[in-house]
Design a protein around this motif. Structure first.
Motif, PDB file in Angstrom:
ATOM      1  N   GLU A  52    -102.733 -43.459  20.513  1.00 37.13           N
ATOM      2  CA  GLU A  52    -102.049 -42.283  21.064  1.00 37.13           C
ATOM      3  C   GLU A  52    -101.630 -41.344  19.944  1.00 37.13           C
ATOM      4  OE1 GLU A  52     -99.737 -43.932  24.881  1.00 37.13           O
ATOM      5  OE2 GLU A  52     -99.272 -45.014  23.046  1.00 37.13           O
ATOM      6  N   GLN A  53    -101.484 -41.906  18.753  1.00 31.74           N
ATOM      7  CA  GLN A  53    -101.051 -41.119  17.598  1.00 31.74           C
ATOM      8  C   GLN A  53    -101.644 -41.753  16.349  1.00 31.74           C
ATOM      9  OE1 GLN A  53     -96.850 -41.474  16.816  1.00 31.74           O
ATOM     10  NE2 GLN A  53     -96.860 -39.982  15.183  1.00 31.74           N
ATOM     11  N   LEU A  54    -102.155 -40.932  15.430  1.00 33.43           N
ATOM     12  CA  LEU A  54    -102.583 -41.419  14.120  1.00 33.43           C
ATOM     13  C   LEU A  54    -102.394 -40.284  13.127  1.00 33.43           C
ATOM     14  CD1 LEU A  54    -103.817 -43.526  12.217  1.00 33.43           C
ATOM     15  CD2 LEU A  54    -106.086 -42.713  12.876  1.00 33.43           C
ATOM     16  N   ASP A  55    -101.298 -40.362  12.372  1.00 29.73           N
ATOM     17  CA  ASP A  55    -101.035 -39.385  11.307  1.00 29.73           C
ATOM     18  C   ASP A  55    -101.542 -40.034  10.028  1.00 29.73           C
ATOM     19  OD1 ASP A  55     -99.736 -37.792  13.196  1.00 29.73           O
ATOM     20  OD2 ASP A  55     -97.837 -38.839  12.856  1.00 29.73           O
ATOM     21  N   PHE A  56    -102.783 -39.734   9.682  1.00 27.53           N
ATOM     22  CA  PHE A  56    -103.446 -40.430   8.585  1.00 27.53           C
ATOM     23  C   PHE A  56    -103.060 -39.806   7.255  1.00 27.53           C
ATOM     24  CE2 PHE A  56    -107.059 -42.118   6.135  1.00 27.53           C
ATOM     25  CZ  PHE A  56    -107.051 -43.427   6.577  1.00 27.53           C
ATOM     26  N   GLU A  57    -101.842 -40.148   6.806  1.00 29.24           N
ATOM     27  CA  GLU A  57    -101.318 -39.660   5.530  1.00 29.24           C
ATOM     28  C   GLU A  57    -100.213 -40.616   5.111  1.00 29.24           C
ATOM     29  OE1 GLU A  57    -100.091 -35.837   6.965  1.00 29.24           O
ATOM     30  OE2 GLU A  57     -98.096 -36.545   7.484  1.00 29.24           O
ATOM     31  N   PRO A  58     -99.910 -40.704   3.807  1.00 29.38           N
ATOM     32  CA  PRO A  58     -98.820 -41.596   3.382  1.00 29.38           C
ATOM     33  C   PRO A  58     -97.531 -41.219   4.114  1.00 29.38           C
ATOM     34  CG  PRO A  58    -100.093 -40.866   1.490  1.00 29.38           C
ATOM     35  CD  PRO A  58    -100.581 -40.068   2.667  1.00 29.38           C
ATOM     36  N   GLY A  59     -96.864 -42.223   4.675  1.00 26.39           N
ATOM     37  CA  GLY A  59     -95.660 -41.981   5.456  1.00 26.39           C
ATOM     38  C   GLY A  59     -95.980 -41.686   6.908  1.00 26.39           C
ATOM     39  N   GLY A  60     -97.254 -41.526   7.222  1.00 26.14           N
ATOM     40  CA  GLY A  60     -97.673 -41.222   8.594  1.00 26.14           C
ATOM     41  C   GLY A  60     -97.531 -42.432   9.502  1.00 26.14           C
TER      42      GLY A  60
END
Length: 165
Positions: A52-60
């Motif tokens: 449903e969510q994937l913030d592909f970054e450090p801290g994501g």
């Protein structure tokens, strides 16, 4: 089957899955960073994942659920701690309740994914480390080892379909 080995190490509280694929490192990296590709293999065949969510970054953060054969949903979360594209990814992984909040009692697993070029193939190593022997045993009893092998077994078909470099 692309899985070369899976090793449980009780002393180190770790589980290591090693697989090799007939694709280059950048292509294999895409199955982690693209949520549509990721959800096609993150869950084993009988428990497919939906991100449903994937913030592909450090801290994501990532939020996902796996749907069982009877429609039951098992929710999970990631907190990405490090990205060194396209060879290394680290994240904390845990269970979530129906509202997506972490279930503290189930503990957190730390995953380190390493991709390395071996000739014209890519070796993927997924190292999972646990907080305690109890947590590790609980995950093994829940079928984590078999599930991860089955999940990784779906990757070849995704890689064979398209490589949009």
């Amino acid at each position: 089957m692309t899985v070369i080995s899976s090793t449980k190490n009780l002393e180190a509280l770790s589980f290591t899955l090693v697989a090799e694929f007939a694709a280059d490192v950048k292509r294999v990296w895409q199955i982690w960073e693209d949520p549509r590709q990721l959800e096609r293999w993150w869950g084993p065949p009988t428990w497919p994942a939906t991100f449903e969510q994937l913030d592909f970054e450090p801290g994501g953060k990532a939020a996902y659920y796996m749907t069982g054969p009877d429609g039951e949903k098992a929710r999970g979360w990631w907190r990405i701690t490090s990205i060194q594209a396209p060879t290394r990814l680290e994240f904390d992984d845990g269970f979530a309740d129906e509202n997506g909040a972490p279930v503290e009692a189930m503990g957190t697993t730390h995953a380190t994914v390493t991709l390395e070029e071996i000739g014209d193939r890519t070796r993927m190593t997924v190292l999972s480390t646990f907080e305690s022997e109890e947590q590790m045993n609980q995950m093994v009893e829940m079928g984590m080892e078999e599930g991860m092998k089955e999940a990784a077994g779906q990757i070849d078909a995704i890689l064979a379909e398209h490589s949009h470099a």
